[in-house]
Design a protein around this motif. Sequence first.
Motif, PDB file in Angstrom:
ATOM      1  N   UNK A 148       4.246   9.305  -2.961  1.00  0.00           N
ATOM      2  CA  UNK A 148       3.895  10.671  -2.563  1.00  0.00           C
ATOM      3  C   UNK A 148       2.401  10.873  -2.344  1.00  0.00           C
ATOM      4  N   UNK A 149       1.582   9.942  -2.844  1.00  0.00           N
ATOM      5  CA  UNK A 149       0.130  10.126  -2.747  1.00  0.00           C
ATOM      6  C   UNK A 149      -0.507   9.202  -1.718  1.00  0.00           C
ATOM      7  N   UNK A 150       0.290   8.689  -0.777  1.00  0.00           N
ATOM      8  CA  UNK A 150      -0.229   7.793   0.253  1.00  0.00           C
ATOM      9  C   UNK A 150       0.139   8.335   1.625  1.00  0.00           C
ATOM     10  N   UNK A 151      -0.855   8.574   2.459  1.00  0.00           N
ATOM     11  CA  UNK A 151      -0.595   8.971   3.837  1.00  0.00           C
ATOM     12  C   UNK A 151      -0.433   7.752   4.732  1.00  0.00           C
ATOM     13  N   UNK A 152       0.212   7.928   5.845  1.00  0.00           N
ATOM     14  CA  UNK A 152       0.425   6.810   6.777  1.00  0.00           C
ATOM     15  C   UNK A 152       0.330   7.312   8.211  1.00  0.00           C
ATOM     16  N   UNK A 153      -0.431   6.579   9.016  1.00  0.00           N
ATOM     17  CA  UNK A 153      -0.546   6.885  10.436  1.00  0.00           C
ATOM     18  C   UNK A 153      -0.361   5.590  11.215  1.00  0.00           C
ATOM     19  N   UNK A 170      -3.211   5.051   4.937  1.00  0.00           N
ATOM     20  CA  UNK A 170      -3.069   3.735   5.537  1.00  0.00           C
ATOM     21  C   UNK A 170      -2.851   3.912   7.034  1.00  0.00           C
ATOM     22  N   UNK A 171      -3.581   3.157   7.845  1.00  0.00           N
ATOM     23  CA  UNK A 171      -3.453   3.239   9.296  1.00  0.00           C
ATOM     24  C   UNK A 171      -3.044   1.872   9.835  1.00  0.00           C
ATOM     25  N   UNK A 172      -1.913   1.813  10.512  1.00  0.00           N
ATOM     26  CA  UNK A 172      -1.503   0.609  11.220  1.00  0.00           C
ATOM     27  C   UNK A 172      -2.269   0.573  12.540  1.00  0.00           C
ATOM     28  N   UNK A 173      -3.287  -0.266  12.585  1.00  0.00           N
ATOM     29  CA  UNK A 173      -4.107  -0.369  13.790  1.00  0.00           C
ATOM     30  C   UNK A 173      -3.575  -1.415  14.755  1.00  0.00           C
ATOM     31  N   UNK A 174      -2.668  -2.280  14.266  1.00  0.00           N
ATOM     32  CA  UNK A 174      -2.115  -3.320  15.118  1.00  0.00           C
ATOM     33  C   UNK A 174      -1.588  -4.485  14.311  1.00  0.00           C
ATOM     34  N   UNK A 175      -0.603  -4.196  13.452  1.00  0.00           N
ATOM     35  CA  UNK A 175       0.020  -5.229  12.611  1.00  0.00           C
ATOM     36  C   UNK A 175       1.022  -5.997  13.463  1.00  0.00           C
ATOM     37  N   UNK A 176       1.015  -7.327  13.336  1.00  0.00           N
ATOM     38  CA  UNK A 176       1.784  -8.165  14.253  1.00  0.00           C
ATOM     39  C   UNK A 176       3.261  -8.253  13.921  1.00  0.00           C
ATOM     40  N   UNK A 177       3.625  -8.202  12.652  1.00  0.00           N
ATOM     41  CA  UNK A 177       5.013  -8.372  12.244  1.00  0.00           C
ATOM     42  C   UNK A 177       5.559  -7.068  11.673  1.00  0.00           C
ATOM     43  N   UNK A 237       0.836  -1.209   0.000  1.00  0.00           N
ATOM     44  CA  UNK A 237       0.000   0.000   0.000  1.00  0.00           C
ATOM     45  C   UNK A 237       0.866   1.253   0.000  1.00  0.00           C
ATOM     46  N   UNK A 238       1.844   1.263   0.894  1.00  0.00           N
ATOM     47  CA  UNK A 238       2.681   2.453   1.049  1.00  0.00           C
ATOM     48  C   UNK A 238       3.499   2.719  -0.214  1.00  0.00           C
ATOM     49  N   UNK A 239       3.902   1.651  -0.886  1.00  0.00           N
ATOM     50  CA  UNK A 239       4.679   1.810  -2.119  1.00  0.00           C
ATOM     51  C   UNK A 239       3.803   2.162  -3.318  1.00  0.00           C
ATOM     52  N   UNK A 240       2.493   2.081  -3.143  1.00  0.00           N
ATOM     53  CA  UNK A 240       1.576   2.470  -4.209  1.00  0.00           C
ATOM     54  C   UNK A 240       1.193   1.360  -5.161  1.00  0.00           C
ATOM     55  N   UNK A 241       1.453   0.074  -4.783  1.00  0.00           N
ATOM     56  CA  UNK A 241       1.281  -1.004  -5.734  1.00  0.00           C
ATOM     57  C   UNK A 241       0.055  -1.874  -5.587  1.00  0.00           C
ATOM     58  N   UNK A 242      -0.835  -1.565  -4.653  1.00  0.00           N
ATOM     59  CA  UNK A 242      -2.000  -2.427  -4.421  1.00  0.00           C
ATOM     60  C   UNK A 242      -3.201  -1.974  -5.248  1.00  0.00           C
ATOM     61  N   UNK A 243      -4.220  -2.827  -5.255  1.00  0.00           N
ATOM     62  CA  UNK A 243      -5.443  -2.490  -5.997  1.00  0.00           C
ATOM     63  C   UNK A 243      -6.052  -1.186  -5.512  1.00  0.00           C
ATOM     64  N   UNK A 244      -6.077  -0.979  -4.190  1.00  0.00           N
ATOM     65  CA  UNK A 244      -6.718   0.243  -3.684  1.00  0.00           C
ATOM     66  C   UNK A 244      -5.932   1.480  -4.087  1.00  0.00           C
ATOM     67  N   UNK A 245      -4.619   1.363  -4.254  1.00  0.00           N
ATOM     68  CA  UNK A 245      -3.835   2.498  -4.753  1.00  0.00           C
ATOM     69  C   UNK A 245      -4.272   2.871  -6.161  1.00  0.00           C
TER      70      UNK A 245
END
Length: 355
Positions: free
Chosen positions: A126-131, A110-117, A90-98
């Motif tokens: 440049x067009x993807x936010x991250x929290x 994209x929000x990391x709500x609790x990723x295990x690894x 997602x962050x790299x811009x390569x997924x379907x939702x991108x």
Amino acid sequence: MSTLNDIPLPPALDRSLEAELRRVIDMKTKPRGSLGRLEALALQAGLIQRTTKPRIVRPAMIVFAADHGIAAEGVSSYPQEVTAQMVANFLAGGAAINALSRSVGMTLEIVDAGVATPIPAVQAGPDVGYERESLGPGTRNFAREPAMSRATALDAIARGAACVRRHAALGTNVIGFGEMGIANTSAAACLMSRLCGVPIDDCVGRGTGLDDRGLAHKREVLGRALALHADTGDAVDTLATFGGFEIAMMTGACLEAARAGMTILVDGFIATSALLVAATLAPAVLDYCVFAHASDETGHRRMLAHLGAAPLLQLDLRLGEGTGAALALPVLRAAVAFLDEMASFESAGVSDQAG
């Protein structure tokens, strides 16, 4: 946030403008009702925004990602590490939702709500936010104990609401929610079964592609989990018992988006399970929802029927990520455009046979 009373609940939709909006829609240069669902969408957009000239401003997609302890029971055909790998994608811009967000002009976060690894290091687009709003390395295994505490569920709801407030401050008035989390169809199926009163076998699907043996195992595991937690209390307790951090944050996001007067584009099975929790807490949230599509995941149509929802699209999607919600945005744009730009019988000098 520590109590149910602290959850921000949306108001009932103000329908005082409904008669005027219907008049404006009916007086466009067309046979009355001939634009079908677009007319209902235009009416809904106008009611939500309290105007006969609604606008779509800075539409946004928030994808919440988290892991689920129930994955340890072998209910998914993919390993848990895929959640982190997909977040990197997602962050790299390569997924379907991108691709789909870009194609329809949606801001993506994209929000990391609790990723295990650990999330692989990537050069973020440049067009993807991250929290990062992580509540921990995934939930506990609800086949053995509740996925999270009630306090954690309430915290997740508050964090999801805060994510929406950030976008509201930037002017967003249309929003969609997506998700990523290996085994989250298991969480959604259990939430559906308990909150809708539907047998678990009618809620469980193949998720990421289970074969018949895997599907039977998934049903058995989730049936045992529901029996173990037969006495869950209210909707928040049910969410805490079976939900994921991403589902809980989407619940808060739905409540806050409606409270802020946004139109909510509802995606597939997982996103609708979060809305199901939100609607159990505050039925008024449904007035702000546009149901984007009917997922190909088992149970989604039944969940939509429980909510009294009529989906816009039928594309046999079962990916998640918010993809169906993104695809519905152009339809909403069309509804708003005809209401704003189409001439009336009077302005165009066209006779209205129904007039």
